[in-house]
Motif scaffolding. Structure first.
Motif, PDB file in Angstrom:
ATOM      1  N   ASP A   1      12.969 -90.033  -7.457  1.00  0.00           N
ATOM      2  CA  ASP A   1      13.751 -91.102  -7.194  1.00  0.00           C
ATOM      3  C   ASP A   1      15.101 -91.415  -7.531  1.00  0.00           C
ATOM      4  O   ASP A   1      15.947 -91.406  -6.672  1.00  0.00           O
ATOM      5  CB  ASP A   1      12.994 -92.393  -7.461  1.00  0.00           C
ATOM      6  N   ARG A   2      15.313 -90.813  -8.736  1.00  0.00           N
ATOM      7  CA  ARG A   2      16.731 -90.767  -9.301  1.00  0.00           C
ATOM      8  C   ARG A   2      17.546 -89.949  -8.341  1.00  0.00           C
ATOM      9  O   ARG A   2      18.748 -90.287  -8.065  1.00  0.00           O
ATOM     10  CB  ARG A   2      16.749 -90.440 -10.739  1.00  0.00           C
ATOM     11  N   TRP A   3      17.125 -88.650  -8.364  1.00  0.00           N
ATOM     12  CA  TRP A   3      17.993 -87.434  -7.475  1.00  0.00           C
ATOM     13  C   TRP A   3      18.190 -88.160  -5.978  1.00  0.00           C
ATOM     14  O   TRP A   3      19.101 -87.808  -5.635  1.00  0.00           O
ATOM     15  CB  TRP A   3      17.073 -86.176  -7.683  1.00  0.00           C
ATOM     16  N   VAL A   4      17.131 -88.766  -5.351  1.00  0.00           N
ATOM     17  CA  VAL A   4      17.308 -89.246  -4.223  1.00  0.00           C
ATOM     18  C   VAL A   4      18.462 -90.208  -4.070  1.00  0.00           C
ATOM     19  O   VAL A   4      19.286 -90.221  -3.188  1.00  0.00           O
ATOM     20  CB  VAL A   4      16.016 -89.660  -3.597  1.00  0.00           C
ATOM     21  N   ARG A   5      18.435 -91.174  -4.914  1.00  0.00           N
ATOM     22  CA  ARG A   5      19.489 -92.336  -5.048  1.00  0.00           C
ATOM     23  C   ARG A   5      20.660 -91.668  -5.208  1.00  0.00           C
ATOM     24  O   ARG A   5      22.049 -92.214  -5.015  1.00  0.00           O
ATOM     25  CB  ARG A   5      19.171 -93.207  -6.212  1.00  0.00           C
ATOM     26  N   GLU A   6      20.861 -90.419  -6.048  1.00  0.00           N
ATOM     27  CA  GLU A   6      22.066 -90.018  -6.278  1.00  0.00           C
ATOM     28  C   GLU A   6      22.620 -88.877  -5.107  1.00  0.00           C
ATOM     29  O   GLU A   6      23.642 -88.131  -5.066  1.00  0.00           O
ATOM     30  CB  GLU A   6      21.946 -89.088  -7.487  1.00  0.00           C
ATOM     31  N   GLY A   7      21.645 -88.839  -3.878  1.00  0.00           N
ATOM     32  CA  GLY A   7      22.062 -88.096  -2.791  1.00  0.00           C
ATOM     33  C   GLY A   7      21.629 -86.775  -2.710  1.00  0.00           C
ATOM     34  O   GLY A   7      22.265 -85.968  -1.879  1.00  0.00           O
TER      35      GLY A   7
ATOM     36  N   ALA B   1      32.097 -83.742   5.320  1.00  0.00           N
ATOM     37  CA  ALA B   1      31.853 -84.489   4.010  1.00  0.00           C
ATOM     38  C   ALA B   1      31.660 -83.315   2.719  1.00  0.00           C
ATOM     39  O   ALA B   1      30.855 -82.365   3.091  1.00  0.00           O
ATOM     40  CB  ALA B   1      31.028 -85.580   3.972  1.00  0.00           C
ATOM     41  N   PRO B   2      31.982 -83.693   1.679  1.00  0.00           N
ATOM     42  CA  PRO B   2      31.492 -82.666   0.379  1.00  0.00           C
ATOM     43  C   PRO B   2      29.994 -82.372   0.468  1.00  0.00           C
ATOM     44  O   PRO B   2      29.462 -83.620   0.497  1.00  0.00           O
ATOM     45  CB  PRO B   2      32.314 -83.437  -0.551  1.00  0.00           C
ATOM     46  N   LEU B   3      29.546 -81.184   0.607  1.00  0.00           N
ATOM     47  CA  LEU B   3      28.083 -81.020   0.454  1.00  0.00           C
ATOM     48  C   LEU B   3      27.853 -79.959   0.021  1.00  0.00           C
ATOM     49  O   LEU B   3      28.595 -78.678   0.334  1.00  0.00           O
ATOM     50  CB  LEU B   3      27.630 -80.898   1.981  1.00  0.00           C
TER      51      LEU B   3
ATOM     52  N   ASN C   1      27.807 -79.640  -9.206  1.00  0.00           N
ATOM     53  CA  ASN C   1      28.852 -80.759  -9.563  1.00  0.00           C
ATOM     54  C   ASN C   1      30.306 -80.118  -9.532  1.00  0.00           C
ATOM     55  O   ASN C   1      31.297 -80.886  -8.866  1.00  0.00           O
ATOM     56  CB  ASN C   1      28.345 -81.291 -10.663  1.00  0.00           C
ATOM     57  N   SER C   2      30.366 -78.992 -10.108  1.00  0.00           N
ATOM     58  CA  SER C   2      31.712 -78.377 -10.024  1.00  0.00           C
ATOM     59  C   SER C   2      32.136 -78.277  -8.665  1.00  0.00           C
ATOM     60  O   SER C   2      33.322 -78.365  -8.522  1.00  0.00           O
ATOM     61  CB  SER C   2      31.861 -77.238 -10.892  1.00  0.00           C
ATOM     62  N   TYR C   3      31.279 -77.786  -7.651  1.00  0.00           N
ATOM     63  CA  TYR C   3      31.680 -77.528  -6.483  1.00  0.00           C
ATOM     64  C   TYR C   3      32.018 -78.710  -5.586  1.00  0.00           C
ATOM     65  O   TYR C   3      33.222 -79.157  -4.939  1.00  0.00           O
ATOM     66  CB  TYR C   3      30.621 -76.854  -5.493  1.00  0.00           C
ATOM     67  N   LEU C   4      31.331 -80.069  -6.094  1.00  0.00           N
ATOM     68  CA  LEU C   4      31.438 -81.095  -5.487  1.00  0.00           C
ATOM     69  C   LEU C   4      32.809 -81.827  -5.691  1.00  0.00           C
ATOM     70  O   LEU C   4      33.653 -82.325  -4.894  1.00  0.00           O
ATOM     71  CB  LEU C   4      30.351 -82.367  -5.623  1.00  0.00           C
ATOM     72  N   GLU C   5      32.984 -81.666  -7.067  1.00  0.00           N
ATOM     73  CA  GLU C   5      34.366 -82.130  -7.568  1.00  0.00           C
ATOM     74  C   GLU C   5      35.599 -81.580  -7.313  1.00  0.00           C
ATOM     75  O   GLU C   5      36.533 -81.993  -6.586  1.00  0.00           O
ATOM     76  CB  GLU C   5      34.423 -82.143  -8.994  1.00  0.00           C
ATOM     77  N   ALA C   6      35.361 -80.216  -6.889  1.00  0.00           N
ATOM     78  CA  ALA C   6      36.454 -79.361  -6.427  1.00  0.00           C
ATOM     79  C   ALA C   6      36.780 -79.740  -5.025  1.00  0.00           C
ATOM     80  O   ALA C   6      37.777 -79.356  -4.416  1.00  0.00           O
ATOM     81  CB  ALA C   6      36.088 -77.779  -6.577  1.00  0.00           C
ATOM     82  N   MET C   7      35.807 -80.154  -4.272  1.00  0.00           N
ATOM     83  CA  MET C   7      35.919 -80.544  -2.782  1.00  0.00           C
ATOM     84  C   MET C   7      36.187 -82.073  -2.529  1.00  0.00           C
ATOM     85  O   MET C   7      36.079 -82.686  -1.211  1.00  0.00           O
ATOM     86  CB  MET C   7      34.561 -80.350  -2.030  1.00  0.00           C
ATOM     87  N   GLY C   8      36.305 -82.692  -3.804  1.00  0.00           N
ATOM     88  CA  GLY C   8      36.928 -84.312  -3.648  1.00  0.00           C
ATOM     89  C   GLY C   8      35.705 -85.001  -3.655  1.00  0.00           C
ATOM     90  O   GLY C   8      35.903 -86.248  -3.340  1.00  0.00           O
ATOM     91  N   GLY C   9      34.454 -84.562  -3.805  1.00  0.00           N
ATOM     92  CA  GLY C   9      33.343 -85.510  -3.866  1.00  0.00           C
ATOM     93  C   GLY C   9      33.022 -85.971  -5.218  1.00  0.00           C
ATOM     94  O   GLY C   9      33.427 -85.549  -6.211  1.00  0.00           O
ATOM     95  N   MET C  10      32.064 -86.614  -5.072  1.00  0.00           N
ATOM     96  CA  MET C  10      31.336 -87.213  -6.483  1.00  0.00           C
ATOM     97  C   MET C  10      30.102 -86.414  -7.115  1.00  0.00           C
ATOM     98  O   MET C  10      29.387 -86.158  -6.299  1.00  0.00           O
ATOM     99  CB  MET C  10      30.771 -88.886  -6.427  1.00  0.00           C
ATOM    100  N   PRO C  11      30.106 -86.258  -8.382  1.00  0.00           N
ATOM    101  CA  PRO C  11      29.265 -85.253  -8.871  1.00  0.00           C
ATOM    102  C   PRO C  11      27.808 -85.950  -8.702  1.00  0.00           C
ATOM    103  O   PRO C  11      27.692 -87.262  -8.852  1.00  0.00           O
ATOM    104  CB  PRO C  11      29.567 -85.022 -10.351  1.00  0.00           C
ATOM    105  N   VAL C  12      26.662 -85.432  -8.873  1.00  0.00           N
ATOM    106  CA  VAL C  12      25.301 -86.060  -9.130  1.00  0.00           C
ATOM    107  C   VAL C  12      24.955 -86.242 -10.393  1.00  0.00           C
ATOM    108  O   VAL C  12      25.053 -85.003 -11.312  1.00  0.00           O
ATOM    109  CB  VAL C  12      24.183 -84.992  -8.336  1.00  0.00           C
ATOM    110  N   ALA C  13      24.311 -87.029 -10.930  1.00  0.00           N
ATOM    111  CA  ALA C  13      23.780 -87.540 -12.260  1.00  0.00           C
ATOM    112  C   ALA C  13      22.421 -86.817 -12.119  1.00  0.00           C
ATOM    113  O   ALA C  13      21.471 -87.775 -11.969  1.00  0.00           O
ATOM    114  CB  ALA C  13      24.116 -89.000 -12.584  1.00  0.00           C
ATOM    115  N   TRP C  14      22.263 -85.680 -12.371  1.00  0.00           N
ATOM    116  CA  TRP C  14      20.676 -85.341 -12.289  1.00  0.00           C
ATOM    117  C   TRP C  14      19.966 -85.823 -13.398  1.00  0.00           C
ATOM    118  O   TRP C  14      18.848 -85.925 -13.153  1.00  0.00           O
ATOM    119  CB  TRP C  14      21.064 -83.590 -12.636  1.00  0.00           C
TER     120      TRP C  14
ATOM    121  N   GLY D   1      35.316 -74.462   2.970  1.00  0.00           N
ATOM    122  CA  GLY D   1      35.730 -75.585   3.279  1.00  0.00           C
ATOM    123  C   GLY D   1      35.247 -76.765   2.747  1.00  0.00           C
ATOM    124  O   GLY D   1      35.431 -76.996   1.638  1.00  0.00           O
ATOM    125  N   ARG D   2      34.565 -77.680   3.357  1.00  0.00           N
ATOM    126  CA  ARG D   2      33.795 -78.708   2.887  1.00  0.00           C
ATOM    127  C   ARG D   2      32.395 -78.532   2.438  1.00  0.00           C
ATOM    128  O   ARG D   2      31.727 -79.560   2.026  1.00  0.00           O
ATOM    129  CB  ARG D   2      34.097 -80.087   3.902  1.00  0.00           C
TER     130      ARG D   2
END
Length: 275
Positions: free
Chosen positions: A158-164, A209-211, A262-275, A235-236
């Motif tokens: 459930d935590r992972w799902v809430r984190e996207g 969007a960053p993915l 998380n490093s990829y997400l941040e490089a693309m301007g996104g928020m990291p996932v709190a695993w 790209g994104r």
């Protein structure tokens, strides 16, 4: 199989049905020579149905519950449900009906344990915990340590799902299983669900969007390859490929996919996932 899964799209949340558009029943992709005995279940079951011993409230498309398309930051793709209805939840790398982390040692497959080693290593920033399967006893102790604040097995997904995190398998159902792939997997369930997996990837990429896509195992790699996804950032979006965690030593010791995500997400301007 056609009788059990006919009209499966009705089990998707409304927001996903609108996002994906019609996908359809692809029973023509199932080998007509496959025989399904009357006694063998297809699991996880459909939404609103019950099979004795199944995790409460779970169903074949549970991965789409609790997460909207615009909230997906990471799509994880495994192979198929755990080959026991009491463990299969509809979400990748989640073991149902597990009351404590110690119970994972009862599972014949190493997959959840190796997966959790990578999660714990990412959460604690300690790569040594994901170095080899020999570290599992240390990880199990950390998961059971209240001071570490790890969720229980029935709550951590459930935590992972809430984190996207969208926790999908290449096949959302199973009936017969072999480690080296049963024909009911390779010529039945996997090809049936493939159009949905391709459609999910296609529509998520359209958001711009960053993915990050993380694929575990050959079935996931094959689907990503068909969509033109390859290792690294493009790209994104970004893609990370690993062996299936069932083959623990082939996954552990490599760069942690969750930290890499998380490093990829941040490089693309996104928020990291709190695993």
């Amino acid at each position: 199989m056609a009788e059990t899964l006919a009209g499966w799209e009705a089990d998707l949340p409304d927001v996903w049905r609108a996002f994906l558009g019609p996908v359809g029943d692809h029973f023509d992709r199932v080998d007509a020579d496959l025989e399904f005995e009357a006694w063998e279940p297809i699991f996880p079951v459909r939404r609103g149905r019950h099979f004795p011993g199944q995790p409460k409230g779970m169903h074949a498309l549970s991965a789409f519950d609790g997460i909207a398309p615009d909230g997906v930051r990471c799509m994880i793709l495994g192979q198929d449900p755990y080959p026991e209805p009491g463990f299969a939840t509809g979400r990748a790398f989640e073991a149902g009906n597990v009351a404590s982390w110690d119970e994972l040692d009862k599972m014949f497959s190493k997959s959840v344990r190796a997966y959790m080693q990578l999660i714990v290593a990412a959460r604690l920033g300690d790569d040594r915990l994901g170095a080899s399967f020999d570290k599992w006893p240390d990880v199990r102790s950390l998961l059971n340590d209240p001071s570490r604040h790890f969720e229980k097995p029935d709550a951590i997904a459930d935590r992972w799902v809430r984190e996207g995190a969208l926790l999908l398998n290449a096949s959302l159902t199973l009936s017969r299983f072999k480690v080296d792939i049963d024909p009911h997997q390779s010529r039945g369930h996997l090809p049936f669900w493939r159009p949905l997996m391709l459609r999910v990837i296609e529509t998520l990429l359209e958001r711009d969007a960053p993915l990050v896509f993380i694929g575990f195992g050959a079935a996931a790699a094959d689907i990503f390859n068909e969509m033109g996804l390859s290792e690294g950032v493009s790209g994104r979006s970004a893609c990370i490929l690993r062996e299936h965690p069932a083959f623990a030593d082939a996954v552990l010791g490599k760069p942690n996919p969750f930290l890499l995500c998380n490093s990829y997400l941040e490089a693309m301007g996104g928020m990291p996932v709190a695993w």
